[in-house]
Design a protein around this motif. Sequence first.
Motif, PDB file in Angstrom:
ATOM      1  N   ILE A 112      10.960  39.169   6.487  1.00 41.92           N
ATOM      2  CA  ILE A 112      10.450  40.397   6.097  1.00 41.92           C
ATOM      3  C   ILE A 112      10.853  41.621   7.160  1.00 41.92           C
ATOM      4  CG2 ILE A 112       8.180  41.764   5.934  1.00 41.92           C
ATOM      5  CD1 ILE A 112       8.964  40.177   3.216  1.00 41.92           C
ATOM      6  N   SER A 113      10.793  40.947   8.437  1.00 46.05           N
ATOM      7  CA  SER A 113      11.329  41.924   9.406  1.00 46.05           C
ATOM      8  C   SER A 113      12.648  42.489   9.142  1.00 46.05           C
ATOM      9  CB  SER A 113      11.194  40.952  10.819  1.00 46.05           C
ATOM     10  OG  SER A 113      11.899  40.198  10.871  1.00 46.05           O
ATOM     11  N   ARG A 114      13.509  41.672   8.826  1.00 49.08           N
ATOM     12  CA  ARG A 114      14.846  41.911   8.518  1.00 49.08           C
ATOM     13  C   ARG A 114      14.906  42.966   7.429  1.00 49.08           C
ATOM     14  NH1 ARG A 114      17.311  35.736   9.341  1.00 49.08           N
ATOM     15  NH2 ARG A 114      16.975  35.742  11.500  1.00 49.08           N
ATOM     16  N   LYS A 115      13.957  43.210   6.606  1.00 45.76           N
ATOM     17  CA  LYS A 115      13.897  43.917   5.442  1.00 45.76           C
ATOM     18  C   LYS A 115      13.346  45.449   6.022  1.00 45.76           C
ATOM     19  CE  LYS A 115      15.113  41.039   2.180  1.00 45.76           C
ATOM     20  NZ  LYS A 115      16.454  41.202   1.425  1.00 45.76           N
ATOM     21  N   GLU A 121       4.217  41.179  11.767  1.00 40.44           N
ATOM     22  CA  GLU A 121       4.462  40.934  12.877  1.00 40.44           C
ATOM     23  C   GLU A 121       3.632  39.951  13.683  1.00 40.44           C
ATOM     24  OE1 GLU A 121       5.712  45.267  12.387  1.00 40.44           O
ATOM     25  OE2 GLU A 121       4.323  43.883  11.803  1.00 40.44           O
ATOM     26  N   PHE A 122       2.388  39.926  13.470  1.00 40.73           N
ATOM     27  CA  PHE A 122       1.542  38.949  14.134  1.00 40.73           C
ATOM     28  C   PHE A 122       1.627  37.594  13.699  1.00 40.73           C
ATOM     29  CE2 PHE A 122      -0.378  39.543   9.953  1.00 40.73           C
ATOM     30  CZ  PHE A 122      -1.116  38.371   9.846  1.00 40.73           C
ATOM     31  N   ALA A 123       2.422  37.334  12.519  1.00 42.34           N
ATOM     32  CA  ALA A 123       2.689  36.076  12.076  1.00 42.34           C
ATOM     33  C   ALA A 123       3.896  35.483  12.659  1.00 42.34           C
ATOM     34  CB  ALA A 123       2.482  36.048  10.389  1.00 42.34           C
ATOM     35  N   GLY A 124       4.432  36.167  13.370  1.00 39.30           N
ATOM     36  CA  GLY A 124       5.890  35.444  13.853  1.00 39.30           C
ATOM     37  C   GLY A 124       5.879  34.267  14.575  1.00 39.30           C
ATOM     38  N   GLU A 195       6.892  50.590   5.332  1.00 34.77           N
ATOM     39  CA  GLU A 195       8.232  50.714   5.824  1.00 34.77           C
ATOM     40  C   GLU A 195       8.295  50.961   7.216  1.00 34.77           C
ATOM     41  OE1 GLU A 195      10.100  53.848   3.548  1.00 34.77           O
ATOM     42  OE2 GLU A 195      10.398  52.568   1.847  1.00 34.77           O
ATOM     43  N   GLY A 196       9.156  50.556   7.908  1.00 34.29           N
ATOM     44  CA  GLY A 196       9.328  50.916   9.331  1.00 34.29           C
ATOM     45  C   GLY A 196      10.633  50.551   9.961  1.00 34.29           C
ATOM     46  N   THR A 200      12.869  47.933  15.709  1.00 33.82           N
ATOM     47  CA  THR A 200      11.586  47.932  16.301  1.00 33.82           C
ATOM     48  C   THR A 200      10.740  46.843  15.936  1.00 33.82           C
ATOM     49  OG1 THR A 200      11.680  50.473  16.552  1.00 33.82           O
ATOM     50  CG2 THR A 200       9.495  49.482  16.777  1.00 33.82           C
ATOM     51  N   ILE A 201      10.752  46.752  14.794  1.00 34.16           N
ATOM     52  CA  ILE A 201       9.949  45.343  14.128  1.00 34.16           C
ATOM     53  C   ILE A 201      10.435  43.922  14.625  1.00 34.16           C
ATOM     54  CG2 ILE A 201       9.196  44.335  12.228  1.00 34.16           C
ATOM     55  CD1 ILE A 201       9.640  46.960  10.642  1.00 34.16           C
ATOM     56  N   ILE A 202      11.805  44.018  14.790  1.00 38.10           N
ATOM     57  CA  ILE A 202      12.346  42.758  15.122  1.00 38.10           C
ATOM     58  C   ILE A 202      11.933  42.443  16.620  1.00 38.10           C
ATOM     59  CG2 ILE A 202      14.388  41.396  15.657  1.00 38.10           C
ATOM     60  CD1 ILE A 202      15.761  42.770  13.071  1.00 38.10           C
ATOM     61  N   GLU A 203      12.189  43.595  17.245  1.00 32.04           N
ATOM     62  CA  GLU A 203      11.812  43.471  18.780  1.00 32.04           C
ATOM     63  C   GLU A 203      10.488  43.347  19.096  1.00 32.04           C
ATOM     64  OE1 GLU A 203      12.189  43.442  22.834  1.00 32.04           O
ATOM     65  OE2 GLU A 203      13.679  43.442  21.420  1.00 32.04           O
TER      66      GLU A 203
END
Length: 299
Positions: A112-115, A121-124, A195-196, A200-203
Amino acid sequence: MQSLVKKLEDKQVGKVAVDEPLSKHTTIKIGGPADLFIQPSSIDGLIDSLNILKESDIPVRVIGRGSNLLIPDDGIRGAVIQFAKGLDHLEIDGTQITVGGGYPLVKLATIISRKGLRGLEFAGGIPGSVGGAVYMNAGAHGSDVSKILVKAHILYENGESEWLTNEEMQYSYRTSVLQEDKKGYCIEAVFQLEEGDKDTIIEEMKKHKDYRRETQPWDYPCAGSIFRNPLPNHAGKLVEELGLKGYQIGGAKISDLHGNFIVNEGEGSYEDVMNLIKYIQKTIKEKYDIEMETEVEIL
């Protein structure tokens, strides 16, 4: 037992095994055999399994990826059904996703982060399944499942199912209605994301994962957080203040990194872990007059 196995195999419900060691299916690597072990290959296979087991009056336990689970060394009498492949479908429709209860939470958060979608993010770094996360309102880093769930498809032991809304799930800290009034299993969930910016999300996810690697003992077999935080206190901090980090009973040891983790040193048993849990509860009760409740599910 063989006639029951044949019924399940004839229905092509999925993988069926007898006397399957459950230590192979828990992250703490503890747990004796299940009389009968089933990994359904589909929702229909799951429903057929439950119906056949009900007709035969066989007790059933459902598990996910075994990351928040403690199972006795003598195993589980009856049947254990594991949500895994076959219950791991994923559909993405804009910012809303529908995902199977057996889908790995870490894998979902990564995809999902790659989308470029925010909210997971909390579940990573949470090594469980979507179904388990919905069941216990899993969370970290200031967020949890209740923040993103739209509705959950719940299957009950009698074979009936229904969709429960976020409100109907009655979420609170690490708790849902599925642990209280409505005993059932989450077979799929709908999450609303936003959407984001993908980078930033991956980081942000990388920071969460790095933090977990530095502060939690993921290089040892463990079951995740043992106790619920007795808010406003934190379980790990209370254990650390008492100087209990590193304390060991048999093959079970309180992690040197984090006071709310018990690791299996290699020969740890269910009894070792339970004795260590009781020792922590007794010590904290005597020192702080706080009743420590377990977060790990103890079968």
